[in-house]
Design an enzyme around this catalytic site. Structure first.
Site, short mmCIF file in Angstrom:
data_model
loop_
_atom_site.label_atom_id
_atom_site.label_comp_id
_atom_site.label_asym_id
_atom_site.label_seq_id
_atom_site.Cartn_x
_atom_site.Cartn_y
_atom_site.Cartn_z
N HIS A 193 28.66 88.16 -7.33
CA HIS A 193 27.76 89.32 -7.18
C HIS A 193 28.64 90.57 -7.01
CE1 HIS A 193 24.86 91.93 -5.06
NE2 HIS A 193 23.91 91.11 -5.47
N ASP A 226 30.66 83.77 0.17
CA ASP A 226 29.45 84.58 0.07
C ASP A 226 28.28 83.60 0.06
OD1 ASP A 226 27.20 85.86 -0.80
OD2 ASP A 226 28.18 86.95 -2.43
N GLN A 238 23.15 83.30 -1.37
CA GLN A 238 22.20 82.50 -2.13
C GLN A 238 22.17 81.04 -1.65
OE1 GLN A 238 19.87 83.55 -4.19
NE2 GLN A 238 19.16 81.47 -4.47
N LYS A 297 17.07 86.99 2.60
CA LYS A 297 16.99 85.89 1.64
C LYS A 297 16.72 84.56 2.35
CE LYS A 297 19.61 85.86 -1.95
NZ LYS A 297 20.39 86.13 -3.18
N CYS A 357 23.04 91.98 -10.64
CA CYS A 357 24.26 92.43 -9.94
C CYS A 357 25.45 91.53 -10.25
CB CYS A 357 24.06 92.52 -8.43
SG CYS A 357 22.93 93.80 -7.94
N1 PMP Z 1 25.91 87.99 -2.87
C1 PMP Z 1 24.97 87.20 -3.42
C2 PMP Z 1 25.36 85.86 -4.01
C3 PMP Z 1 23.64 87.63 -3.41
O1 PMP Z 1 22.69 86.84 -3.96
C4 PMP Z 1 23.30 88.87 -2.82
C5 PMP Z 1 21.89 89.37 -2.81
N2 PMP Z 1 21.17 89.17 -3.99
C6 PMP Z 1 24.32 89.64 -2.26
C7 PMP Z 1 25.61 89.16 -2.31
C8 PMP Z 1 24.06 90.97 -1.64
O2 PMP Z 1 23.22 90.83 -0.55
P1 PMP Z 1 22.61 92.12 0.18
O3 PMP Z 1 22.12 93.03 -0.91
O4 PMP Z 1 21.51 91.58 1.02
O5 PMP Z 1 23.70 92.73 0.98
#
Ligand code: PMP
Length: 407
Positions: free
Chosen positions: A124, A201, A204, A227, A365
Site C-alpha cells: 500500500h 503492515d 488488511q 478496518k 493505493c
Molecule cells: N496498508 C494496508 C495494507 C491497507 O489496507 C491500508 C488501508 N486500506 C493502509 C495501509 C492504510 O491504512 P489507513 O488509511 O487506515 O492509515
C-alpha cells in the site's frame, strides 16, 4: 457456516439495513473500511455522555475514569495481538501514522546513506511513501521484492536482497488489493538470521486472521481500527519494548514528556513517549469495544465464513467469460480483484452502485502493483463477517448484466 449465525451477526450492524435506489445495501468494500456494530457506536456515544474528560492529567474523578477506560482499551488491544506488555501498544491515528512513526523515529535516527530498506511490489502507498521520504532524508535505498503472476512474493529474490546493508524489512501481512497472505514467518526468520528487524503492515490482516505478535516475532506491527469494525482515526503501532525504548519521540507536545524546561526536556516512559497531545480517547474506547465484539464471535469462525465466501465467489466469477481475476495466491483471504476485457472498472463500479452493491474500483493505493499487472485499475470485492452467499449471487448476476450492457 451456519446461515442463521451470519443473519444474527448482520443484526448487529445498523447500516446493513439501509437501502439505496430502493434496494438493500450490499457492502463489498470492506478493505476500504468495515461497517460498525451498534455496540461500537454506542460505546463512543456512552463515553461522551458519561465519562468524557482528558486522560492522564486530572485528579478529578471523571478524568480518572476516562484514563481507566482508555487504558483498559489498550489492554484489550494487547490481548488481541498477544503482545507481552500493554506499553508495547502505541495508540496512533492508523496504519499510516504507525508506519510514519517507525520511519521517522526508528529509521531517521539510525539509517545512513547506502543503507537498504526492503519492501515489496504489493505494498500500500502507506508502506512505500514513508520509506521514500526517509530515503530522501538519509540517503538510504529502497529494495523491492517482486510479485509473481499469482500474486505471491518471490521469496528467493527476497533472500538474495537481504545483505549487510539491509536495515529494515517492511512488508504487508495481507495484500489489500489481492488478498494474498504473505509468508511472514519465513520472511521474519530470514531477516532475523541477519539481525534485521521486520515491520508488518497488518491493516488488511487484523480482522481476517488470528494475529500473535509473539509467535510471529515481528518487531513492529501496524493496523487501523476502522478496518477492524472500530472507529476511524484510531489505530495501533505495536513495537517490541526494547526497540521502542531506544527510539526517540516522533512528535513533541503534552503527555509525551516527563518534565519540560527551556534548558532540557525529559521524555515520558512507554507508551506515552509516542502519544503526544490529547489522544483519540473515544476512538480507543470504541476500538476496545470492537475487539470485544470480534473476540466474542471468534476469529476462527470469521476465517471459516470468509473462506467459504471467497471460495464460492471465486468459483462463480472464474466462470464469467472475459473476466480476469488478478492474483490467485495459494494462501488468500477475503478479496477478489478483477478486470473485464473492454470495460473500464469505473463503469462496472458505477453500474454495481446503481444496484446498491458497493465495491471499490481504482488502484487501491497500490499503483506499483497495478503497473506490475499491466492494468490501470481493478474492481475489488472485499468481504467481512456480515457478507452472505446471497449477496455474492446478486453481485455475480449484476456482473453478467454489466457484461451484456457494455458489450
Ligand atoms: N496498508 C494496508 C495494507 C491497507 O489496507 C491500508 C488501508 N486500506 C493502509 C495501509 C492504510 O491504512 P489507513 O488509511 O487506515 O492509515
Amino acid at each position: 457456516t451456519n446461515h442463521l449465525l451470519v443473519q444474527h451477526w448482520r443484526k448487529d450492524f445498523p447500516i446493513l439495513h439501509t437501502s439505496l435506489y430502493g434496494k438493500p445495501l450490499v457492502y463489498f468494500d470492506n478493505a476500504a473500511t468495515t461497517q460498525k456494530p451498534s455496540i461500537v457506536i454506542e460505546a463512543e456515544n456512552h463515553y461522551y455522555r458519561h465519562t468524557n474528560a482528558n486522560v492522564h492529567r486530572g485528579i478529578h474523578t471523571l478524568s480518572q475514569q476516562a484514563t481507566e477506560v482508555f487504558e483498559s482499551a489498550r489492554g484489550k488491544l494487547r490481548q488481541l495481538i498477544n503482545a507481552r506488555h500493554d506499553h508495547e501498544i502505541i495508540f496512533v491515528r492508523g496504519t499510516t501514522e504507525a508506519i510514519n512513526l517507525v520511519a521517522q523515529s526508528y529509521g531517521r535516527s539510525r539509517f545512513k546513506a547506502g543503507d537498504e530498506i526492503i519492501i515489496s511490489a504489493m505494498e500500500h502507498h502507506s508502506n512505500i511513501v514513508p520509506w521514500q521520504m526517509l530515503c530522501q532524508q538519509t540517503g538510504a535505498i529502497l529494495r523491492v521484492v517482486p510479485v509473481s503472476d499469482a500474486g505471491e512474493l518471490d521469496i528467493n529474490v527476497y533472500q538474495s536482497l537481504l545483505n549487510k546493508k539491509t536495515k529494515l524489512v517492511a512488508i504487508s501481512h495481507v495484500s489489500n488489493t489481492l488478498g494474498s497472505i504473505n509468508p511472514v514467518k519465513t520472511i521474519i526468520n530470514y531477516a532475523h538470521a541477519k539481525h534485521v528487524p521486520v515491520l508488518l503492515d497488518g491493516a488488511q490482516a487484523i480482522a481476517h486472521l488470528p494475529v500473535d505478535v509473539q509467535d510471529l516475532d515481528c518487531d513492529f506491527y501496524a493496523f487501523s481500527g476502522h478496518k477492524l469494525y472500530g472507529p476511524t482515526g484510531i489505530g495501533v503501532l505495536y513495537g517490541k519494548a526494547d526497540l521502542l525504548d531506544e527510539m526517540p519521540p516522533y512528535q513533541g507536545g503534552g503527555d509525551m514528556i516527563s518534565s519540560v524546561s527551556f534548558e532540557a526536556t525529559t521524555y515520558n516512559k512507554l507508551p506515552y513517549k509516542f502519544e503526544a497531545g490529547t489522544p483519540n480517547i473515544a476512538g480507543a474506547v470504541g476500538l476496545g469495544t470492537a475487539v470485544d465484539y470480534l473476540s466474542a464471535i471468534g476469529l476462527d469462525a470469521i476465517v471459516k465464513h470468509e473462506d467459504s465466501l471467497l471460495n464460492y465467489a471465486s468459483e462463480l466469477m472464474t466462470n464469467i467469460p472475459e473476466l480476469r481475476i488478478i492474483g490467485n495466491a495459494r494462501h488468500k483471504t477475503g478479496i477478489i480483484s478483477y478486470v473485464m476485457a473492454g470495460v473500464h472498472p469505473h463503469d462496472i463500479g458505477t453500474f454495481l452502485d446503481r444496484q446498491a452493491i458497493a465495491v471499490r474500483t481504482g488502484h487501491h493505493c497500490t499503483m506499483p502493483l497495478m503497473e506490475r499487472f499491466g492494468v490501470p485499475a481493478t474492481v475489488r470485492i472485499s468481504f467481512a463477517l456480515y457478507n452472505t452467499k446471497n449477496e455474492i449471487d446478486k453481485l455475480v448476476s449484476a456482473i453478467y448484466q454489466a457484461r451484456e450492457l457494455f458489450k
